[in-house]
Design an enzyme around this catalytic site. Structure first.
Site, mmCIF file in Angstrom:
data_model
loop_
_atom_site.group_PDB
_atom_site.id
_atom_site.type_symbol
_atom_site.label_atom_id
_atom_site.label_comp_id
_atom_site.label_asym_id
_atom_site.label_seq_id
_atom_site.Cartn_x
_atom_site.Cartn_y
_atom_site.Cartn_z
ATOM 1 N N GLN A 1 -2.474 18.953 -2.767
ATOM 2 C CA GLN A 1 -1.337 19.570 -2.457
ATOM 3 C C GLN A 1 -0.148 19.289 -3.586
ATOM 4 O OE1 GLN A 1 0.932 17.706 1.315
ATOM 5 N NE2 GLN A 1 0.347 19.919 1.442
ATOM 6 N N HIS B 1 1.325 15.496 -5.055
ATOM 7 C CA HIS B 1 1.643 14.594 -3.722
ATOM 8 C C HIS B 1 0.525 14.216 -3.013
ATOM 9 C CE1 HIS B 1 4.137 13.074 -0.620
ATOM 10 N NE2 HIS B 1 3.724 13.979 0.301
ATOM 11 N N GLY C 1 3.219 18.714 6.557
ATOM 12 C CA GLY C 1 3.685 17.560 6.297
ATOM 13 C C GLY C 1 4.051 16.660 8.013
ATOM 14 N N HIS D 1 3.767 18.989 -3.579
ATOM 15 C CA HIS D 1 4.796 18.922 -2.793
ATOM 16 C C HIS D 1 6.279 19.936 -3.341
ATOM 17 C CE1 HIS D 1 8.316 17.467 -0.207
ATOM 18 N NE2 HIS D 1 7.199 16.883 0.551
ATOM 19 N N GLU E 1 -6.222 8.883 3.947
ATOM 20 C CA GLU E 1 -6.256 10.012 2.694
ATOM 21 C C GLU E 1 -7.515 10.009 1.880
ATOM 22 O OE1 GLU E 1 -2.600 10.009 0.733
ATOM 23 O OE2 GLU E 1 -3.383 11.351 -0.784
ATOM 24 N N ASP F 1 -10.102 5.000 -6.000
ATOM 25 C CA ASP F 1 -11.358 4.139 -6.069
ATOM 26 C C ASP F 1 -12.374 4.491 -5.011
ATOM 27 O OD1 ASP F 1 -9.108 3.024 -7.507
ATOM 28 O OD2 ASP F 1 -9.158 1.147 -6.796
ATOM 29 N N PHE G 1 9.615 20.020 10.929
ATOM 30 C CA PHE G 1 9.058 19.889 9.406
ATOM 31 C C PHE G 1 8.268 21.067 9.247
ATOM 32 C CE2 PHE G 1 7.599 16.075 6.783
ATOM 33 C CZ PHE G 1 8.757 15.266 7.028
ATOM 34 N N ARG H 1 3.950 23.859 2.949
ATOM 35 C CA ARG H 1 4.021 23.296 1.583
ATOM 36 C C ARG H 1 3.481 24.394 0.404
ATOM 37 N NH1 ARG H 1 3.571 16.891 2.691
ATOM 38 N NH2 ARG H 1 5.386 16.894 3.758
ATOM 39 N N LEU I 1 9.525 11.586 -4.967
ATOM 40 C CA LEU I 1 9.383 12.411 -3.731
ATOM 41 C C LEU I 1 10.733 12.364 -3.302
ATOM 42 C CD1 LEU I 1 7.574 14.205 -1.530
ATOM 43 C CD2 LEU I 1 7.821 12.397 -0.349
ATOM 44 N N ARG J 1 -2.193 20.600 3.907
ATOM 45 C CA ARG J 1 -1.979 19.660 4.952
ATOM 46 C C ARG J 1 -0.479 19.872 5.281
ATOM 47 N NH1 ARG J 1 1.220 14.790 5.195
ATOM 48 N NH2 ARG J 1 1.276 14.624 2.878
ATOM 49 N N GLU K 1 10.423 16.058 2.772
ATOM 50 C CA GLU K 1 10.386 17.171 3.712
ATOM 51 C C GLU K 1 11.610 17.126 4.589
ATOM 52 O OE1 GLU K 1 6.993 19.686 3.962
ATOM 53 O OE2 GLU K 1 7.321 19.499 6.025
ATOM 54 N N SER L 1 0.695 -1.176 -0.255
ATOM 55 C CA SER L 1 0.024 -0.152 0.001
ATOM 56 C C SER L 1 0.728 1.365 -0.002
ATOM 57 C CB SER L 1 -0.707 -0.161 1.138
ATOM 58 O OG SER L 1 -1.412 -1.367 1.344
#
Ligand SMILES: Cc1cc2nc3c(=O)[nH]c(=O)nc-3n(C[C@H](O)[C@H](O)[C@H](O)COP(=O)(O)OP(=O)(O)OC[C@H]3O[C@@H](n4cnc5c(N)ncnc54)[C@H](O)[C@@H]3O)c2cc1C
Length: 562
Positions: free
Chosen positions: A230, A340, A377, A232, A364, A211, A117, A276, A242, A375, A245, A43
Site C-alpha cells: 500500500q 505505508h 484505513g 498511502h 501486519e 524479520d 475514513f 487508498r 505520514l 487495506r 488520512e 513498536s
C-alpha cells in the site's frame, strides 16, 4: 545459557498484535513470554495516528456494511470468512480496549466519537486525537505488566527452530549483552509487524524490516499476496513521514498546482475519501501529467479552522511545520503517495495458525487475509487486536496438548553462534549494509511502486539478485558485544532482501491490475484468471510460486467504483 528458558507460548513482537496475543494466552493459563527487539512501546504500532474501525450495532451501524466496504476495498482478494470474523468482533474488541483504559475522543453527547475514513460509506473510525496507536499501545503495555507475562526486551530473534516438523523455539540475541540464547517453546506466535523499510522512503519506523516474514519463510512458511503493497496518498514531501488520512476524514481537500480538486475526475462520489489505492493512483497520474509541484500535490486543511486542527490533528500539523516548514492552519502542505503498509504476509488461518505446526502469526506480518489487494484505513489496528487475541487463545490451547520437542539444544545454539561469528569475521571489503539497504529501497520504490510493468519489475529482480550477493560478503564493522546494532541491522537486511524478492516475484506473476497492484501492461482486473492468492515459498532451487483460492461467502465480485 543463564537459565533454562522455556514457555508454552512464546510471542515474537510486542506491538499491538503481540501484546494482545500475550495477554490472551496468559489469561488462558499458559506460561507465556514475549520478545521484542525494542522496548514494547517503541513498536511501530505507536505511530498509528488516525484510528480504529468498528461497526457499533447499538448506534445503527451494521457489521455486514463494514464487511462489504472491506471486501470492496480489498478488490475482492480478501477472504470473506476472515473478514466476517473481524467485522463481527470489532465492536466488542473496541469496547474491551475502552474498558482497559483507552481514552477515546467523545462526541458532543458524550458517546465514543467517530470520524470518516477512506473507502467507507459511514463514519466508523474511533480515535484518540491523531495519536490513536500510542494511546492503545501504552494501555496494552500496562495490561501486559499486570498480566505477569515474562518480557525479553531488546532481544533480537535470529532464527525459528523447527524440529520434526514442529515449532521447538527460537534463538535470540540479547542486544544489551551480545549473548545468544535458546528459548524453547511449544508454540511460537510471530507478531513482528510489516516490512515498510524495504522501500525508501516509507512512513514506517526504521525497525520495520520484515524479520518475522523472513524467519518463517526461511523455515518453510508461506508468504501470500506479497505484491500487495500500500502506497498511502498523503506522505510529506521530502521525509515521507505520514500525514494521517484523518485529515481527509475531517474534511481536507486534495488540490493540484492550480488549486483544482482533481479527485472529481477519479472518484466523483467519495472524492478524497475513495480507497487508498485509488487516491494514490490519481495523485501519481496528476504528478506525472505535470499538474503537481516538485513531485507533489497539495493537501489543503485551511478551511477546517485552527480550533479543529488543534484539537484533532495537532500532531500532524506539527510534523508539517517541523519537517516541511508548512503550517496546515494557514497553507496547503505538499504531499505525495508513499510506501505505508503491506497487505501480504505469512499465510494463516482465522486462528493465526500457519502451515507449520505450532507456528502462528498475527498483525501486519500475517495475512489472514482481511485486506486482500488494498487495506482500508483504520482496519489494521483492528486486525492486530482481533487476530492477536485469537492467535493467543488458539496457541495456548494447542500448547496444553503437547510436550516440548526433544532436540540437541546445545548443538543448535552452537550452529547459530558460528553463523553469526562468520558474519563478524568477514573482511572489510569497503561495502556497507546501509548502502545495500539503500540500493534495495531505491530500486523497490522505482519499479514496484504505484505503477508497475514487467520491464521494471525484472530490473528490480536482477538488482535484488546482485544485492543478495553483496549481502553475503557485507562486513560488520563493529565487532563488540554490547549493543552491537551494526550486527542487528546487518541481520535485518537478510530478512528484508528475502521479503523484497517475494514482493517482486508476486508483482511479476500477477498479470492484471487489482487493488494496490497496477500493471500498466495489464491495466484491467481479470477475475477469470487472477481471482486467487499468490503464494511464495522457499525451496532448494529458490522461491516457488503457487496459488490458493479466495474464500467468497456471499459478496460476489463486482466492478469497483467510488
Ligand atoms: C505512521 C503509521 C500510521 C498508521 N496509522 C494507522 C491507523 O491510524 N490505523 C490503523 O488501523 N493502522 C495504522 N497503521 C498501521 C498499523 O499501525 C500497523 O499495521 C500495526 O500497528 C502493526 O502492529 P503489529 O503489532 O503487527 O506490529 P508492530 O507494532 O510493528 O510491532 C512489531 C514488533 O515486533 C518486534 N520485532 C520485529 N522483529 C523482531 C525480531 N527479529 N526480534 C524480536 N522482536 C522483533 C518489534 O520489536 C515490535 O515489538 C499505521 C502505520 C504507520 C506506519
Amino acid at each position: 545459557m543463564p537459565e533454562n528458558l522455556q514457555h508454552d507460548v512464546l510471542i515474537v513482537g510486542a506491538g499491538l498484535a503481540g501484546m494482545r496475543a500475550a495477554i490472551a494466552a496468559r489469561a488462558a493459563g499458559a506460561n507465556t513470554a514475549i520478545i521484542s527487539k525494542v522496548h514494547p512501546v517503541r513498536s511501530h504500532s505507536n505511530a498509528a495516528q488516525g484510528g480504529i474501525n468498528a461497526a457499533l450495532l447499538d448506534r445503527g451501524d451494521d457489521w455486514e456494511d463494514h464487511a462489504y466496504d472491506t471486501i470492496k476495498g480489498s478488490d475482492y482478494l480478501g477472504d470473506q470468512d476472515a473478514i466476517e470474523v473481524m467485522c463481527r468482533q470489532a465492536g466488542a474488541s473496541l469496547i474491551d480496549m475502552e474498558h482497559m483504559g483507552v481514552t477515546f475522543n467523545r462526541d458532543d453527547e458524550g458517546r465514543l466519537g467517530t470520524r470518516a475514513f477512506g473507502g467507507q460509506r459511514r463514519a466508523r473510525t474511533f480515535f484518540v486525537g491523531d495519536f490513536t496507536g500510542q494511546a492503545l499501545l501504552h494501555v496494552m503495555f500496562e495490561q501486559l505488566i499486570k498480566s505477569g507475562v515474562r518480557r525479553y526486551e531488546e532481544w533480537f530473534v535470529t532464527s525459528l527452530i523447527m524440529e520434526g516438523g514442529q515449532a521447538a523455539g527460537v534463538i535470540a540475541l540479547d542486544i544489551r549483552t551480545g549473548e545468544l540464547n535458546l528459548i524453547k517453546a511449544k508454540t511460537v506466535i510471530f507478531c513482528t509487524g510489516g516490512c515498510g523499510r524495504l522501500f525508501e522512503p516509507s512512513t514506517n519506523a526504521l525497525i520495520v524490516t520484515g524479520d518475522g516474514m523472513g524467519l518463517v519463510y526461511n523455515a518453510g512458511g508461506q508468504l501470500m499476496d506479497m505484491e500487495m503493497v500500500q502506497y498511502h496518498p498523503t506522505t510529506l514531501a521530502g521525509s515521507g513521514v505520514l500525514i494521517s488520512e484523518a485529515a481527509r476524514g475531517e474534511g481536507a481537500y486534495l488540490r493540484d498546482k492550480d488549486g483544482n480538486r482533481f479527485m472529481e475526475k477519479y472518484a466523483p462520489n467519495m472524492m478524497e475519501l475513495a480507497s487508498r489505492d485509488v487516491v494514490s493512483r490519481a495523485e501519481q497520474t496528476e504528478i506525472n501529467a505535470g499538474n503537481g509541484v516538485d513531485g507533489c500535490v497539495y493537501l489543503d486543511c485551511t478551511h477546517l479552522g485552527e480550533a479543529l486542527i488543534m484539537e484533532r490533528l495537532s500532531q500532524i500539523r506539527e510534523i508539517g511545520v517541523d519537517l516541511a516548514g508548512a503550517d496546515m492552519i494557514r497553507e496547503p502542505i505538499p504531499i505525495r503517495p508513499g510506501m505505508h503498509y503491506i497487505m501480504g504476509g505469512i499465510k494463516t488461518d482465522i486462528d493465526g495458525l500457519t502451515n507449520l505446526e505450532g507456528v502462528y502469526a498475527a498483525g501486519e506480518c500475517a495475512n489472514v487475509s482481511v485486506h486482500g489487494g488494498n487495506r482500508l484505513g483504520a482496519n489494521s489496528l483492528l486486525d492486530t487486536i482481533v487476530f492477536g487475541e485469537r492467535a493467543g487463545n488458539h496457541a495456548s490451547t494447542a500448547a496444553r496438548g503437547r510436550n516440548y520437542v526433544e532436540f540437541d539444544a546445545g548443538a543448535t545454539l552452537a550452529r547459530e553462534s558460528r553463523r553469526i561469528q562468520e558474519m563478524l569475521d568477514r573482511p572489510n571489503n569497503g561495502d556497507r549494509w546501509a548502502s545495500v539497504r539503500k540500493d534495495m529501497g531505491d530500486s523497490m520504490n522505482r519499479n514496484v511502486a504505484v505503477f508497475r510493468n514487467e520491464e521494471g519489475i525484472q530490473e528490480t529482480l536482477g538488482e535484488l539478485h546482485n544485492l543478495k550477493r553483496r549481502y553475503e560478503n557485507v562486513p560488520v564493522h563493529n565487532k563488540g558485544k554490547r549493543f552491537n546494532t551494526d550486527l542487528v541491522f546487518a541481520l535485518e537486511l537478510g530478512y528484508m532482501l528475502d521479503c523484497a524478492e517475494t514482493i517482486a516475484i508476486g508483482a511479476l506473476e500477477r498479470r492484471e491490475s487489482r487493488g494496490a497492484q497496477f500493471r500498466v501492461d495489464y491495466p484491467d482486473r481479470n477475475d477469470e484468471e487472477w481471482l486467487h492468492h499468490i503464494v511464495v515459498s522457499e525451496s532448494e532451487s529458490g522461491p516457488q510460486v503457487s496459488e490458493l483460492p479466495v474464500t467468497i461467502t456471499k459478496w460476489t465480485p463486482e466492478e469497483r467504483k467510488y
